[in-house]
Design an enzyme around this catalytic site. Structure first.
Site, PDB file in Angstrom:
ATOM      1  N   HIS A  17      40.493  32.376  40.795  1.00 13.26           N
ATOM      2  CA  HIS A  17      40.205  32.735  39.396  1.00 13.26           C
ATOM      3  C   HIS A  17      39.636  31.525  38.647  1.00 13.26           C
ATOM      4  O   HIS A  17      38.658  31.637  37.908  1.00 13.26           O
ATOM      5  CB  HIS A  17      41.483  33.164  38.661  1.00 13.26           C
ATOM      6  CG  HIS A  17      42.108  34.437  39.143  1.00 13.26           C
ATOM      7  ND1 HIS A  17      43.453  34.550  39.400  1.00 13.26           N
ATOM      8  CD2 HIS A  17      41.580  35.660  39.394  1.00 13.26           C
ATOM      9  CE1 HIS A  17      43.732  35.793  39.776  1.00 13.26           C
ATOM     10  NE2 HIS A  17      42.605  36.482  39.795  1.00 13.26           N
ATOM     11  N   LYS A  41      51.358  48.340  37.312  1.00 16.10           N
ATOM     12  CA  LYS A  41      51.869  47.175  38.059  1.00 16.10           C
ATOM     13  C   LYS A  41      53.048  46.580  37.293  1.00 16.10           C
ATOM     14  O   LYS A  41      52.989  46.467  36.064  1.00 16.10           O
ATOM     15  CB  LYS A  41      50.791  46.083  38.166  1.00 16.10           C
ATOM     16  CG  LYS A  41      49.675  46.378  39.155  1.00 16.10           C
ATOM     17  CD  LYS A  41      48.745  45.163  39.258  1.00 16.10           C
ATOM     18  CE  LYS A  41      47.508  45.439  40.104  1.00 16.10           C
ATOM     19  NZ  LYS A  41      46.512  44.353  40.039  1.00 16.10           N
ATOM     20  N   ARG A  90      35.163  39.018  46.309  1.00 17.00           N
ATOM     21  CA  ARG A  90      35.563  38.244  47.492  1.00 17.00           C
ATOM     22  C   ARG A  90      34.936  38.841  48.749  1.00 17.00           C
ATOM     23  O   ARG A  90      34.059  38.272  49.351  1.00 17.00           O
ATOM     24  CB  ARG A  90      37.095  38.237  47.629  1.00 17.00           C
ATOM     25  CG  ARG A  90      37.781  37.346  46.608  1.00 17.00           C
ATOM     26  CD  ARG A  90      39.238  37.635  46.522  1.00 17.00           C
ATOM     27  NE  ARG A  90      39.460  39.019  46.154  1.00 17.00           N
ATOM     28  CZ  ARG A  90      40.598  39.524  45.741  1.00 17.00           C
ATOM     29  NH1 ARG A  90      41.666  38.776  45.671  1.00 17.00           N
ATOM     30  NH2 ARG A  90      40.704  40.794  45.411  1.00 17.00           N
ATOM     31  N   SER A 128      46.317  37.136  43.910  1.00 14.63           N
ATOM     32  CA  SER A 128      47.628  36.928  43.274  1.00 14.63           C
ATOM     33  C   SER A 128      48.719  37.578  44.114  1.00 14.63           C
ATOM     34  O   SER A 128      49.820  37.031  44.245  1.00 14.63           O
ATOM     35  CB  SER A 128      47.631  37.535  41.865  1.00 14.63           C
ATOM     36  OG  SER A 128      46.660  36.918  41.070  1.00 14.63           O
TER      37      SER A 128
HETATM   38  O1  PNS Z   1      43.184  41.472  38.278  1.00 15.19           O
HETATM   39  P1  PNS Z   1      43.047  42.967  38.423  1.00 15.19           P
HETATM   40  O2  PNS Z   1      44.412  43.649  38.395  1.00 15.19           O
HETATM   41  O3  PNS Z   1      42.225  43.359  39.617  1.00 15.19           O
HETATM   42  O4  PNS Z   1      42.228  43.455  37.122  1.00 15.19           O
HETATM   43  C1  PNS Z   1      41.926  44.822  36.907  1.00 15.19           C
HETATM   44  C2  PNS Z   1      41.449  45.042  35.461  1.00 15.19           C
HETATM   45  C3  PNS Z   1      42.517  44.579  34.483  1.00 15.19           C
HETATM   46  C4  PNS Z   1      40.182  44.242  35.233  1.00 15.19           C
HETATM   47  C5  PNS Z   1      41.169  46.551  35.291  1.00 15.19           C
HETATM   48  O5  PNS Z   1      42.306  47.275  35.631  1.00 15.19           O
HETATM   49  C6  PNS Z   1      40.735  46.902  33.867  1.00 15.19           C
HETATM   50  O6  PNS Z   1      39.603  46.678  33.484  1.00 15.19           O
HETATM   51  N1  PNS Z   1      41.664  47.465  33.071  1.00 15.19           N
HETATM   52  C7  PNS Z   1      41.415  47.807  31.696  1.00 15.19           C
HETATM   53  C8  PNS Z   1      41.462  49.306  31.455  1.00 15.19           C
HETATM   54  C9  PNS Z   1      40.065  49.873  31.451  1.00 15.19           C
HETATM   55  O7  PNS Z   1      39.218  49.509  30.671  1.00 15.19           O
HETATM   56  N2  PNS Z   1      39.815  50.813  32.377  1.00 15.19           N
HETATM   57  C10 PNS Z   1      38.535  51.471  32.501  1.00 15.19           C
HETATM   58  C11 PNS Z   1      37.664  50.829  33.560  1.00 15.19           C
HETATM   59  S1  PNS Z   1      37.719  51.770  35.036  1.00 15.19           S
END
Ligand code: PNS
Length: 160
Positions: A17, A41, A90, A128
């Protein structure tokens, strides 16, 4: 002035990150690292703690700010006048999910563009979840997370 947001769970922030944050900060005028809450989560660290930890490891980057948000990412982008969402990629296995999210976010708000930065190869295995798994089972996480985060993660698993 181009503002980018870099969203994620960051539970905890890893060296992968941090690499993306540093590279994004060298491209965009401002990078808002956005710690998102994810109801599906159960996090190790609270949103507030994750924000503080990322602030600590990015204090040398003047154009990086850290915030938390619980709603739709594109709404946050609107609020912040951010034109770009940064995502790290990745392996091919990341692609399908990221592709789906990028298309959904574009449907929700076509003004915001998702830009992907490829990981550096030495971080391609890092996540993570893997860091938590190793730390939970007593393995060494040195070099996987920024200095200062390591002790926090080890302490968490000593106490839980
Ligand atoms: O680190 P992560 O858990 O892979 O991050 C995922 C994240 C937080 C980027 C994703 O779940 C997200 O964008 N959540 C916000 C909710 C949202 O806007 N959802 C619509 C997009 S599909």
């Amino acid at each position: 002035m181009t503002i980018a947001i870099y969203p994620g769970s960051f539970d905890p922030v890893t060296n992968g990150h941090l690499d993306i944050i540093q590279r994004a900060a060298s491209i965009y005028d401002e990078v808002i690292v956005t710690v998102m809450s994810n109801s599906s989560k159960k996090p190790m660290f609270s949103l507030g703690k994750r924000v503080k930890l990322i602030e600590k490891v990015t204090e040398n980057l003047p154009n990086v700010v850290v915030e938390s948000y619980s709603g739709l990412l594109v709404d946050f982008a609107d609020q912040k006048k951010a034109k770009v969402i940064i995502k790290g990629l990745r392996a091919v296995s990341d692609f399908e999910y990221e592709f789906q999210m990028a298309l959904m976010n574009r449907k929700l708000n076509p003004q915001v563009e998702t830009m992907f930065l490829m990981t550096q190869s030495q971080y391609s295995y890092l996540s993570s979840s893997v860091v938590k798994e190793v730390a939970k089972l007593g393995g060494c996480i040195k070099g996987l997370v920024p200095e200062g985060i390591e002790a926090e993660v080890v302490r968490y698993f000593n106490e839980h």
